[in-house]
Design an enzyme around this catalytic site. Structure first.
Site, mmCIF file in Angstrom:
data_model
loop_
_atom_site.group_PDB
_atom_site.id
_atom_site.type_symbol
_atom_site.label_atom_id
_atom_site.label_comp_id
_atom_site.label_asym_id
_atom_site.label_seq_id
_atom_site.Cartn_x
_atom_site.Cartn_y
_atom_site.Cartn_z
ATOM 1 N N ASP A 1 -55.477 6.941 36.749
ATOM 2 C CA ASP A 1 -56.089 6.664 35.447
ATOM 3 C C ASP A 1 -56.164 5.154 35.228
ATOM 4 O OD1 ASP A 1 -56.264 9.449 34.997
ATOM 5 O OD2 ASP A 1 -54.201 9.479 34.300
ATOM 6 N N ASP B 1 -69.939 -5.593 47.099
ATOM 7 C CA ASP B 1 -69.151 -4.447 47.540
ATOM 8 C C ASP B 1 -68.608 -3.667 46.349
ATOM 9 O OD1 ASP B 1 -69.709 -5.461 49.985
ATOM 10 O OD2 ASP B 1 -67.642 -5.953 50.545
ATOM 11 N N HIS C 1 -65.509 -0.895 45.236
ATOM 12 C CA HIS C 1 -64.204 -0.369 45.614
ATOM 13 C C HIS C 1 -63.767 0.701 44.615
ATOM 14 C CE1 HIS C 1 -63.321 -4.561 47.566
ATOM 15 N NE2 HIS C 1 -64.246 -3.873 48.209
ATOM 16 N N ASP D 1 -60.611 3.421 43.406
ATOM 17 C CA ASP D 1 -59.164 3.634 43.457
ATOM 18 C C ASP D 1 -58.872 5.016 44.028
ATOM 19 O OD1 ASP D 1 -56.458 3.775 43.113
ATOM 20 O OD2 ASP D 1 -56.455 3.325 40.970
ATOM 21 N N GLU E 1 -70.832 1.478 39.167
ATOM 22 C CA GLU E 1 -70.428 0.354 40.023
ATOM 23 C C GLU E 1 -71.615 -0.211 40.800
ATOM 24 O OE1 GLU E 1 -67.654 -0.956 39.524
ATOM 25 O OE2 GLU E 1 -66.878 0.696 38.312
#
EC number: 3.4.24.35
Length: 707
Positions: free
Chosen positions: A185, A201, A203, A205, A402
């Site tokens: 979270d 780029d 990324h 989690d 993203e």
């Protein structure tokens, strides 16, 4: 005294004695391994305001007035009531899952352009999360890119090399870019604006549960649903199920319904299980054989014994010791726990908690109401646990957000926009007209507009079968790994410890497939108690006692896909089992299948006077000696920096070795310094390093024939 008085007193006594009993307070426990925040509301606010660009200092001293201006700015950016106070709405927003890109300012790692200056954008999926099947992840990313290509002249092409414009990576905590993730979270993902190197780029989690926003995705096998994924929750015999179950079966096989109501639709499939198939290994996908014998011991379930990477495996015959056939056991996202102190393990049902037996996930013992389970049969004695899967976060929606950053868009203050920083799940296309205006301001409209890709609808049931779920008696799994079998080493199914659990020998890249025909190797390293020798994108493995012949060649790209073909050096850190690979002025760090990097040597504290790292010698206490430019430095694995004061000439500590060595490595607790085809072996006696052997790498280490 009135004749009624005793009655009144009696009623008072009766009323007093018959008061409603107090409700039993729930038992709350402190779960081992759980990170409990001790931040006050103000500390949370200060950290949040600093992380996301609203202040320039991490801690602000003074009264609440010092927070007023940054809070007003945050409330304006997030379309919250502009009170300038740390009110409930603001605190709730600060605790919400969100993108890690700052709302004010940008990541400052490299100078980047505001947009790409070409329209054919390439992307590379560097690694995968285990939460979703790979084809589902591929599709989620493709659909996310399709949202942006539908409204711009941009096209997105998947490639399989680091030269891609956008490199997509799953990582945890500090993953090589200086912007660590924060566990489950909170911060979900981040991306960099367009530009070279790490710029562009994205990324993600890998401690989050990635799904399509509606819960875990579990593929099915056999049954009558043609491989459709499980539908959670589903109803069976009037009861609701949120995970695969063995109810209704006498053979113990876990199954699920692929529609919301099995009782009505009768559509089902079997959940991933080692009793159906195994992955990789050398048994061509055959299921586990239970019990089986390994090193003289009998096993009735998958095990991690004999492995240093934690992968669960089994033998596919009754005796691994005799047949050496094995595979890796599949995992099930519906029963794989998240967080706790057993992340990645499976729930075990039933389990005992505070003396009571539980057959499903429970919120007992927790103040926050979150569902959890034990990963052994008895929590009271073993204290092993984790959170049960929730709905997870839609990889498609987070990726679409993203990728907007990777194309040059900033965060929006409009909650309905895709580029709003907080996560929210929604059906249909997430693009808001404001998102479209923003991206078209950078790149213009699509000259040939087409509707964006949509999610493939869930298959609808056809004629319901008349029988309950039955085990297919004769057929084997129709799908198994496509990699070629690999011979298991004699000590157990180890294989390369960092990539997918096994690496298959590849077709030769040139006529010189035999390792004995290589004169000078690019790099040599001891990994997983085996010597690995690298040359031109390939590597071989060698272990004393394994027939005295190296195994391979294998492709570096198959085992460690983030690495370049040409390596300068590598080493495995003994405590953490992290693998460090060096090439030119860059370093990559593998932890299992996760990779950090590439990072520049400057980040380690090695300046331009070190053109490349020529070798490494692990030492005790998480320290490593790094070699380059005829000098060596002491490297701290935990901080991933060198002690700048430790640089010293090689011959100061290792007298008698050549200064212009091209590779330094440790093997069987001795140091080797290589020059051309030769090595100088160094042993330590009475804290003095002495050369005790000079020989040929091919003949004296790899035992190649001298002909």
């Amino acid at each position: 005294m009135s004749p009624r008085q005793p009655l009144v007193l009696a009623l008072l006594v009766l009323g007093c004695c018959s008061a409603a009993p107090r409700r039993r307070q729930p038992t709350l426990v402190v779960f081992p391994g759980e990170l409990r925040t001790r931040l006050t509301d103000r500390q949370l606010a200060e950290e949040y305001l600093f992380r996301y660009g609203y202040t320039r200092v991490a801690s602000m001293h003074g009264d609440s007035q010092s927070l007023r201006l940054p809070l007003l700015l945050l409330q304006k950016h997030l379309s919250l009531p502009e009170t300038g106070e740390l009110d409930n709405a603001t605190l709730e927003a600060m605790r919400a899952p969100r993108c890690g890109v700052p709302d004010v300012g940008k990541f400052q790692t490299f100078e980047g352009d505001l947009k790409w200056h070409h329209h054919n954008i390439t992307y590379w999926i560097q690694n995968y999360s285990e939460d979703l099947p790979r084809d589902v992840i591929d599709d989620a990313f493709a659909r996310a890119f399709a949202l942006w290509s539908a409204v711009t002249p941009l096209t997105f092409t998947r490639v399989y090399s680091r030269d891609a414009d956008i490199v997509i990576q799953f990582g945890v905590a500090e993953h090589g870019d200086g912007y660590p993730f924060d566990g489950k979270d909170g911060l979900l993902a981040h991306a960099f604006p367009p530009g070279p190197g790490i710029q562009g780029d994205a990324h993600f989690d890998d401690e989050e549960l990635w799904s399509l926003g509606k819960g875990v995705v579990v593929p099915t096998y056999f049954g009558n649903a043609d491989g459709a994924p499980c539908h959670f929750p589903f109803t069976f015999e009037g009861r609701s199920y949120t995970a695969c179950t063995t109810d209704g079966r006498s053979d113990g096989m876990a199954w699920c319904s692929t529609t919301a109501d099995y009782d009505t639709d009768r559509r089902f499939g079997f959940c991933p299980s080692e009793r159906l198939y195994t992955q990789d290994g050398n048994a061509d996908g055959k299921p586990c054989e239970f019990p089986f014998i390994f090193q003289g011991r009998t096993y009735s379930a998958c095990t991690t014994d004999g492995r240093s990477d934690g992968h669960r495996w089994c033998a596919t015959t009754a005796s691994y010791d005799k047949d050496k056939l094995y595979g890796f056991c599949p995992t099930r996202a519906d029963s794989t726990v998240v967080g706790g102190n057993s992340a990645g393990e499976l729930c075990v049902f039933p389990f005992v908690f505070l003396g009571k037996e539980y057959s499903s996930c429970t919120s007992e013992g927790r103040r926050d109401g979150r569902l959890w389970c034990a990963t052994t049969s008895n929590f009271d004695s073993d204290k092993k646990w984790g959170f049960c899967p929730d709905k997870g976060y839609s990889l498609f929606l987070v990726a679409a957000h993203e990728f907007g950053h990777a194309l040059g868009l900033d965060h929006s203050s409009v909650p309905e926009r895709l580029m709003y920083p907080m996560y929210r799940y929604l059906e249909g296309s997430p693009l808001h007209e404001d998102d479209v205006r923003g991206i078209q301001h950078l790149y213009g409209p699509n000259p040939n507009p087409q509707p964006p890709a949509t999610t493939t609808p869930e298959p609808q049931p056809t004629a319901p079968p008349t029988a309950c779920p039955t085990w297919p008696a004769t057929v084997r799994p129709s799908e198994h790994p496509t990699t070629s079998p690999t011979g298991a080493p004699s000590a157990g199914p180890t294989g390369p410890p960092t990539a997918s659990p096994s690496a298959a020998p590849t077709a030769s890249l040139d006529p010189a497939e035999d390792v004995c025909n290589v004169n000078v190797f690019d790099a040599i390293a001891e990994i997983g108690n085996k010597l690995h020798v690298f040359k031109d994108g390939r590597y071989w493995r060698f272990s004393e006692g394994s027939g005295r012949r190296p195994q391979g060649p294998f492709l570096i790209a198959d085992t460690w896909p983030a690495l370049p073909a040409k390596l300068d050096s590598a080493f495995e850190e003994p405590l953490t089992k992290k693998l460090f690979f060096f090439s030119g002025r860059q370093v990559w760090v593998y932890t299992g299948a996760s990779v950090l990097g590439p990072r520049r040597l400057d980040k380690l504290g090695l300046g331009p006077e070190v053109p490349h790292v020529t070798g490494a010698l692990p030492r005790a206490g998480g320290k490593v000696l790094l070699f380059g430019a005829q000098r060596f430095w002491r490297f701290d694995v935990k901080t991933q920096t060198v002690d700048s004061r430790s640089g010293a000439p090689v011959d100061q500590m290792f007298p008698g070795v050549p200064l212009n060595t091209h590779d330094v490595f440790q093997y069987r607790e001795k140091a080797y310094f290589c020059q051309d085809r030769f090595f100088w072996r160094v042993s330590t006696r009475n804290e003095v390093n002495l050369v005790d052997q000079v020989g040929y790498v091919s003949f004296d280490i790899l035992h190649c024939p001298e002909d």
